[in-house]
Design an enzyme around this catalytic site. Structure first.
Site, PDB file in Angstrom:
ATOM      1  N   ASP A  90       0.850  -1.190   0.000  1.00  0.00           N
ATOM      2  CA  ASP A  90       0.000   0.000   0.000  1.00  0.00           C
ATOM      3  C   ASP A  90       0.890   1.246   0.000  1.00  0.00           C
ATOM      4  O   ASP A  90       1.889   1.310   0.717  1.00  0.00           O
ATOM      5  CB  ASP A  90      -0.912  -0.003   1.240  1.00  0.00           C
ATOM      6  CG  ASP A  90      -2.059   0.984   1.114  1.00  0.00           C
ATOM      7  OD1 ASP A  90      -3.220   0.544   1.061  1.00  0.00           O
ATOM      8  OD2 ASP A  90      -1.781   2.215   1.069  1.00  0.00           O
TER       9      ASP A  90
ATOM     10  N   ASN B  81     -12.723  -3.297   2.726  1.00  0.00           N
ATOM     11  CA  ASN B  81     -13.653  -2.171   2.793  1.00  0.00           C
ATOM     12  C   ASN B  81     -14.577  -2.221   1.582  1.00  0.00           C
ATOM     13  O   ASN B  81     -14.120  -2.461   0.464  1.00  0.00           O
ATOM     14  CB  ASN B  81     -12.876  -0.847   2.793  1.00  0.00           C
ATOM     15  CG  ASN B  81     -11.998  -0.693   4.012  1.00  0.00           C
ATOM     16  OD1 ASN B  81     -12.385  -1.086   5.106  1.00  0.00           O
ATOM     17  ND2 ASN B  81     -10.808  -0.149   3.835  1.00  0.00           N
TER      18      ASN B  81
ATOM     19  N   GLU C 145     -12.230   3.270  -1.052  1.00  0.00           N
ATOM     20  CA  GLU C 145     -11.788   4.391  -1.903  1.00  0.00           C
ATOM     21  C   GLU C 145     -11.549   3.943  -3.338  1.00  0.00           C
ATOM     22  O   GLU C 145     -11.789   4.714  -4.267  1.00  0.00           O
ATOM     23  CB  GLU C 145     -10.493   4.991  -1.341  1.00  0.00           C
ATOM     24  CG  GLU C 145     -10.676   5.729  -0.029  1.00  0.00           C
ATOM     25  CD  GLU C 145      -9.335   6.026   0.642  1.00  0.00           C
ATOM     26  OE1 GLU C 145      -8.290   5.935  -0.024  1.00  0.00           O
ATOM     27  OE2 GLU C 145      -9.362   6.335   1.845  1.00  0.00           O
ATOM     28  N   VAL C 146     -11.025   2.758  -3.502  1.00  0.00           N
ATOM     29  CA  VAL C 146     -10.694   2.282  -4.852  1.00  0.00           C
ATOM     30  C   VAL C 146     -11.706   1.202  -5.252  1.00  0.00           C
ATOM     31  O   VAL C 146     -11.804   0.160  -4.592  1.00  0.00           O
ATOM     32  CB  VAL C 146      -9.253   1.711  -4.903  1.00  0.00           C
ATOM     33  CG1 VAL C 146      -8.946   1.210  -6.306  1.00  0.00           C
ATOM     34  CG2 VAL C 146      -8.243   2.770  -4.476  1.00  0.00           C
TER      35      VAL C 146
ATOM     36  N   HIS D  73     -10.326  -5.468  -3.251  1.00  0.00           N
ATOM     37  CA  HIS D  73      -8.989  -5.708  -2.702  1.00  0.00           C
ATOM     38  C   HIS D  73      -9.106  -6.094  -1.244  1.00  0.00           C
ATOM     39  O   HIS D  73     -10.025  -5.662  -0.542  1.00  0.00           O
ATOM     40  CB  HIS D  73      -8.091  -4.483  -2.839  1.00  0.00           C
ATOM     41  CG  HIS D  73      -8.703  -3.213  -2.314  1.00  0.00           C
ATOM     42  ND1 HIS D  73      -9.662  -2.512  -3.022  1.00  0.00           N
ATOM     43  CD2 HIS D  73      -8.510  -2.522  -1.160  1.00  0.00           C
ATOM     44  CE1 HIS D  73     -10.015  -1.440  -2.325  1.00  0.00           C
ATOM     45  NE2 HIS D  73      -9.341  -1.436  -1.181  1.00  0.00           N
TER      46      HIS D  73
ATOM     47  N   HIS E  40      -6.917  -5.889   2.246  1.00  0.00           N
ATOM     48  CA  HIS E  40      -5.753  -5.332   2.939  1.00  0.00           C
ATOM     49  C   HIS E  40      -5.191  -6.410   3.856  1.00  0.00           C
ATOM     50  O   HIS E  40      -5.954  -7.074   4.572  1.00  0.00           O
ATOM     51  CB  HIS E  40      -6.160  -4.160   3.841  1.00  0.00           C
ATOM     52  CG  HIS E  40      -6.733  -2.977   3.132  1.00  0.00           C
ATOM     53  ND1 HIS E  40      -6.037  -1.802   2.952  1.00  0.00           N
ATOM     54  CD2 HIS E  40      -7.950  -2.768   2.564  1.00  0.00           C
ATOM     55  CE1 HIS E  40      -6.805  -0.922   2.310  1.00  0.00           C
ATOM     56  NE2 HIS E  40      -7.975  -1.483   2.067  1.00  0.00           N
TER      57      HIS E  40
HETATM   58  P1  AMP Z   1      -9.810   1.256   0.378  1.00  0.00           P
HETATM   59  O1  AMP Z   1     -10.114   2.448   1.220  1.00  0.00           O
HETATM   60  O2  AMP Z   1     -10.108  -0.040   1.061  1.00  0.00           O
HETATM   61  O3  AMP Z   1     -10.417   1.370  -1.004  1.00  0.00           O
HETATM   62  O4  AMP Z   1      -8.228   1.244   0.210  1.00  0.00           O
HETATM   63  C1  AMP Z   1      -7.551   1.728  -0.898  1.00  0.00           C
HETATM   64  C2  AMP Z   1      -6.085   1.680  -0.542  1.00  0.00           C
HETATM   65  O5  AMP Z   1      -5.347   1.829  -1.749  1.00  0.00           O
HETATM   66  C3  AMP Z   1      -5.607   2.790   0.404  1.00  0.00           C
HETATM   67  O6  AMP Z   1      -5.054   2.192   1.573  1.00  0.00           O
HETATM   68  C4  AMP Z   1      -4.563   3.553  -0.403  1.00  0.00           C
HETATM   69  O7  AMP Z   1      -3.484   3.976   0.372  1.00  0.00           O
HETATM   70  C5  AMP Z   1      -4.159   2.514  -1.441  1.00  0.00           C
HETATM   71  N1  AMP Z   1      -3.645   3.047  -2.702  1.00  0.00           N
HETATM   72  C6  AMP Z   1      -4.179   4.020  -3.469  1.00  0.00           C
HETATM   73  N2  AMP Z   1      -3.438   4.214  -4.573  1.00  0.00           N
HETATM   74  C7  AMP Z   1      -2.416   3.315  -4.504  1.00  0.00           C
HETATM   75  C8  AMP Z   1      -1.303   3.015  -5.351  1.00  0.00           C
HETATM   76  N3  AMP Z   1      -1.089   3.663  -6.506  1.00  0.00           N
HETATM   77  N4  AMP Z   1      -0.458   2.031  -4.960  1.00  0.00           N
HETATM   78  C9  AMP Z   1      -0.663   1.362  -3.814  1.00  0.00           C
HETATM   79  N5  AMP Z   1      -1.685   1.600  -2.976  1.00  0.00           N
HETATM   80  C10 AMP Z   1      -2.552   2.570  -3.316  1.00  0.00           C
END
Ligand code: AMP
Length: 122
Positions: free
Chosen positions: A33, A91, A99-100, A104, A106
């Site tokens: 991350d 999440n 967020e993404v 995924h 973690h």
């Molecule tokens: P979530 O809130 O579960 O969607 O987590 C998304 C995670 O992706 C966050 O912990 C971010 O820090 C991580 N993240 C976003 N962009 C990148 C990236 N380019 N490379 C690695 N991790 C990322």
């Protein structure tokens, strides 16, 4: 929710954005991350395009499901965190703080992580 092929993890899978790779298989990719919340913070993503764990559980083939969860296990082994323990989090959606929009998991480890939810808010 339709899958957005321009999300950051889709770009990583296409090699358009770099990542610090931990493990890769036919079905999944694991990488560090970019904004770690623990001494060890790795994300495992399926290569197939699914928005969330809910979406993945319905739409993924049995091989994709098995391949993904085996990859989580392999990543945990490579990180050497199995004995001391670790936390996995998926999440999901707005209330889950996702967020993404590419499914995924973690993997958080490297210290005692404390209670799962810090503050009781119900
Ligand atoms: P979530 O809130 O579960 O969607 O987590 C998304 C995670 O992706 C966050 O912990 C971010 O820090 C991580 N993240 C976003 N962009 C990148 C990236 N380019 N490379 C690695 N991790 C990322």
């Amino acid at each position: 929710m339709a899958y957005d092929p321009n999300n950051v993890f889709a770009k990583i899978l296409r090699g358009e954005i770099p990542c610090k790779k931990v493990y890769e298989s036919e079905y999944a990719l694991a990488f560090h991350d970019v904004n770690p919340k623990a001494p060890v913070h790795v994300l495992v993503i399926p290569k197939a395009p699914f928005v969330s764990i809910a979406d993945f559980s319905v739409g993924a083939t049995p091989d994709e499901v098995t391949g993904f969860f085996r990859a989580v296990g392999e990543t945990v082994k490579l990180l050497g965190v199995e004995e001391d323990g670790f936390r996995t989090i998926a999440n999901t959606g707005f209330n889950g703080g996702q967020e993404v929009p590419h499914f995924h998991i973690h993997i958080l480890a490297g210290r005692a992580l404390g209670p799962m939810v810090m503050k009781q808010i119900v």
